[in-house]
Design a protein around this motif. Sequence first.
Motif, mmCIF file in Angstrom:
data_model
loop_
_atom_site.group_PDB
_atom_site.id
_atom_site.type_symbol
_atom_site.label_atom_id
_atom_site.label_comp_id
_atom_site.label_asym_id
_atom_site.label_seq_id
_atom_site.Cartn_x
_atom_site.Cartn_y
_atom_site.Cartn_z
ATOM 1 N N LEU A 42 0.806 -0.776 0.523
ATOM 2 C CA LEU A 42 -0.329 -0.182 0.693
ATOM 3 C C LEU A 42 1.269 1.057 0.175
ATOM 4 C CD1 LEU A 42 -2.651 -1.150 2.856
ATOM 5 C CD2 LEU A 42 -2.674 -1.265 0.375
ATOM 6 N N LEU A 43 0.600 1.812 -0.627
ATOM 7 C CA LEU A 43 1.304 3.487 -0.509
ATOM 8 C C LEU A 43 0.521 4.617 -0.408
ATOM 9 C CD1 LEU A 43 2.973 2.487 -4.682
ATOM 10 C CD2 LEU A 43 3.491 2.199 -2.450
ATOM 11 N N GLY A 44 1.869 5.371 0.047
ATOM 12 C CA GLY A 44 1.045 6.664 0.532
ATOM 13 C C GLY A 44 2.242 7.730 -0.359
ATOM 14 N N ARG A 45 1.510 9.204 -0.595
ATOM 15 C CA ARG A 45 3.272 9.683 -1.233
ATOM 16 C C ARG A 45 2.172 11.850 -0.926
ATOM 17 N NH1 ARG A 45 0.828 6.790 -4.551
ATOM 18 N NH2 ARG A 45 2.030 5.407 -6.796
ATOM 19 N N GLY A 46 3.383 12.491 -0.588
ATOM 20 C CA GLY A 46 3.133 13.552 0.658
ATOM 21 C C GLY A 46 4.679 14.214 -0.938
ATOM 22 N N GLU A 47 3.374 15.665 -0.197
ATOM 23 C CA GLU A 47 4.990 16.554 -0.457
ATOM 24 C C GLU A 47 4.317 17.548 0.248
ATOM 25 O OE1 GLU A 47 5.388 19.823 -4.692
ATOM 26 O OE2 GLU A 47 3.372 17.869 -4.840
ATOM 27 N N ALA A 48 5.683 18.035 0.352
ATOM 28 C CA ALA A 48 5.874 19.456 1.497
ATOM 29 C C ALA A 48 7.061 20.648 0.965
ATOM 30 C CB ALA A 48 5.300 19.179 2.927
ATOM 31 N N SER A 49 6.801 21.522 1.705
ATOM 32 C CA SER A 49 8.106 22.162 2.048
ATOM 33 C C SER A 49 9.223 21.786 2.901
ATOM 34 C CB SER A 49 7.791 24.134 2.173
ATOM 35 O OG SER A 49 7.277 23.948 3.002
ATOM 36 N N SER A 50 8.633 21.309 3.487
ATOM 37 C CA SER A 50 9.238 20.751 4.587
ATOM 38 C C SER A 50 9.798 18.208 4.916
ATOM 39 C CB SER A 50 9.417 21.522 6.212
ATOM 40 O OG SER A 50 8.428 20.442 7.282
ATOM 41 N N MET A 51 11.076 18.778 4.417
ATOM 42 C CA MET A 51 10.458 16.960 5.125
ATOM 43 C C MET A 51 9.503 16.156 6.237
ATOM 44 S SD MET A 51 12.283 14.077 4.041
ATOM 45 C CE MET A 51 13.276 14.311 2.546
ATOM 46 N N GLU A 52 9.829 16.772 6.790
ATOM 47 C CA GLU A 52 8.416 16.709 8.752
ATOM 48 C C GLU A 52 7.443 16.152 7.453
ATOM 49 O OE1 GLU A 52 9.817 14.364 10.411
ATOM 50 O OE2 GLU A 52 11.650 13.938 9.973
ATOM 51 N N GLU A 53 6.689 17.404 7.335
ATOM 52 C CA GLU A 53 5.526 17.378 6.715
ATOM 53 C C GLU A 53 5.228 16.738 5.931
ATOM 54 O OE1 GLU A 53 2.300 21.057 5.374
ATOM 55 O OE2 GLU A 53 3.952 21.684 5.959
ATOM 56 N N ALA A 54 6.089 16.702 4.989
ATOM 57 C CA ALA A 54 6.116 15.597 3.727
ATOM 58 C C ALA A 54 5.819 13.908 3.724
ATOM 59 C CB ALA A 54 6.885 15.595 2.510
ATOM 60 N N LYS A 55 6.163 13.688 5.206
ATOM 61 C CA LYS A 55 6.118 12.447 5.518
ATOM 62 C C LYS A 55 5.249 12.504 6.221
ATOM 63 C CE LYS A 55 11.320 11.459 6.752
ATOM 64 N NZ LYS A 55 11.871 11.166 7.937
ATOM 65 N N ASP A 56 4.662 13.205 6.872
ATOM 66 C CA ASP A 56 3.384 13.250 7.489
ATOM 67 C C ASP A 56 2.284 12.969 6.307
ATOM 68 O OD1 ASP A 56 4.080 13.162 10.579
ATOM 69 O OD2 ASP A 56 4.300 15.210 10.045
ATOM 70 N N ARG A 57 2.092 13.993 5.747
ATOM 71 C CA ARG A 57 1.463 14.238 4.598
ATOM 72 C C ARG A 57 1.260 12.083 3.272
ATOM 73 N NH1 ARG A 57 1.505 19.686 1.354
ATOM 74 N NH2 ARG A 57 1.118 20.698 3.263
ATOM 75 N N ALA A 58 2.363 11.911 3.722
ATOM 76 C CA ALA A 58 2.439 10.152 3.199
ATOM 77 C C ALA A 58 1.719 9.200 3.772
ATOM 78 C CB ALA A 58 3.900 10.150 2.756
ATOM 79 N N ARG A 59 2.111 9.561 4.867
ATOM 80 C CA ARG A 59 1.516 8.407 6.139
ATOM 81 C C ARG A 59 0.137 8.692 6.140
ATOM 82 N NH1 ARG A 59 5.606 10.448 9.501
ATOM 83 N NH2 ARG A 59 7.338 9.183 9.813
ATOM 84 N N ALA A 60 -0.343 10.292 6.489
ATOM 85 C CA ALA A 60 -1.967 10.340 6.210
ATOM 86 C C ALA A 60 -2.671 9.766 4.483
ATOM 87 C CB ALA A 60 -2.324 11.516 6.370
ATOM 88 N N ASP A 61 -2.467 10.248 3.693
ATOM 89 C CA ASP A 61 -1.800 9.302 2.356
ATOM 90 C C ASP A 61 -2.551 7.790 2.696
ATOM 91 O OD1 ASP A 61 -3.035 10.186 -0.266
ATOM 92 O OD2 ASP A 61 -1.283 9.016 -0.934
ATOM 93 N N LEU A 62 -1.558 7.234 3.070
ATOM 94 C CA LEU A 62 -1.748 6.038 2.812
ATOM 95 C C LEU A 62 -2.812 5.617 3.799
ATOM 96 C CD1 LEU A 62 1.003 3.611 3.462
ATOM 97 C CD2 LEU A 62 -0.908 2.911 4.128
ATOM 98 N N ALA A 63 -3.020 5.813 5.108
ATOM 99 C CA ALA A 63 -3.371 5.647 5.982
ATOM 100 C C ALA A 63 -5.441 5.817 5.743
ATOM 101 C CB ALA A 63 -3.522 6.647 7.371
ATOM 102 N N LYS A 64 -5.937 6.711 4.278
ATOM 103 C CA LYS A 64 -6.465 7.361 3.387
ATOM 104 C C LYS A 64 -7.306 5.876 2.941
ATOM 105 C CE LYS A 64 -6.663 12.010 2.836
ATOM 106 N NZ LYS A 64 -6.033 12.972 2.048
ATOM 107 N N THR A 65 -6.855 5.236 3.329
ATOM 108 C CA THR A 65 -6.828 3.514 2.174
ATOM 109 C C THR A 65 -7.944 3.351 3.069
ATOM 110 O OG1 THR A 65 -4.232 3.859 1.385
ATOM 111 C CG2 THR A 65 -5.963 1.225 1.139
ATOM 112 N N PHE A 66 -7.513 3.029 4.703
ATOM 113 C CA PHE A 66 -9.021 2.388 4.970
ATOM 114 C C PHE A 66 -9.718 3.228 5.049
ATOM 115 C CE2 PHE A 66 -4.180 1.226 5.757
ATOM 116 C CZ PHE A 66 -4.739 -0.860 6.103
ATOM 117 N N LYS A 67 -9.675 4.208 6.004
ATOM 118 C CA LYS A 67 -11.074 5.292 6.049
ATOM 119 C C LYS A 67 -10.731 6.514 6.181
ATOM 120 C CE LYS A 67 -13.986 6.076 10.200
ATOM 121 N NZ LYS A 67 -14.123 5.800 11.512
ATOM 122 N N VAL A 68 -11.474 7.479 5.423
ATOM 123 C CA VAL A 68 -11.251 8.474 5.553
ATOM 124 C C VAL A 68 -12.734 9.021 5.652
ATOM 125 C CG1 VAL A 68 -11.007 10.783 3.592
ATOM 126 C CG2 VAL A 68 -9.749 8.666 3.472
#
Length: 154
Positions: A42-68
């Motif tokens: 299962l994949l999640g992608r994130g993009e942001a101006s900071s690395m930490e925010e991009a990581k959080d967005r990628a994790r959240a994108d993957l979590a949306k696979t289960f429930k949004v």
Amino acid sequence: MKFLFFFLVATTTLWLGGCATRSNHPDWIDGDSAQYKSAQYLLGRGEASSMEEAKDRARADLAKTFKVAITADSEDVQSYRTNSAEAGGAGKYVAESSIRLTTSTDQIIRGIQIAESWQDPVKKNHHVLAILPRQQAAASLRQQVSELDDATQA
């Protein structure tokens, strides 16, 4: 004739060079990953101006696979104003509309890994790919269902 030949060669070289510069980013940014096949991960992608925010967005994108959960708030405002000081004064019509969409997930998902990251050399944005092996996700979901079944029976 020589000028035309030179012009065609130069144009072709520039065109091919332009195509090469656009493809210097990882394949997973625009679509599927060759290394992390969707049949296995299962994949999640994130993009942001900071690395930490991009990581959080990628994790959240993957979590949306289960429930949004998606909420939409909209507001429409219309008004008409006249200048009462003037007889038969001109009026002004104002209309505004706005919509705000919010997505959220409340799943706790264990085992998400940050597999790859890349920074755009031009825009300086960070891109992150988060992965979760499908077998691991399936085992975790089976365990959660089993726990809920046990709680229901009790």
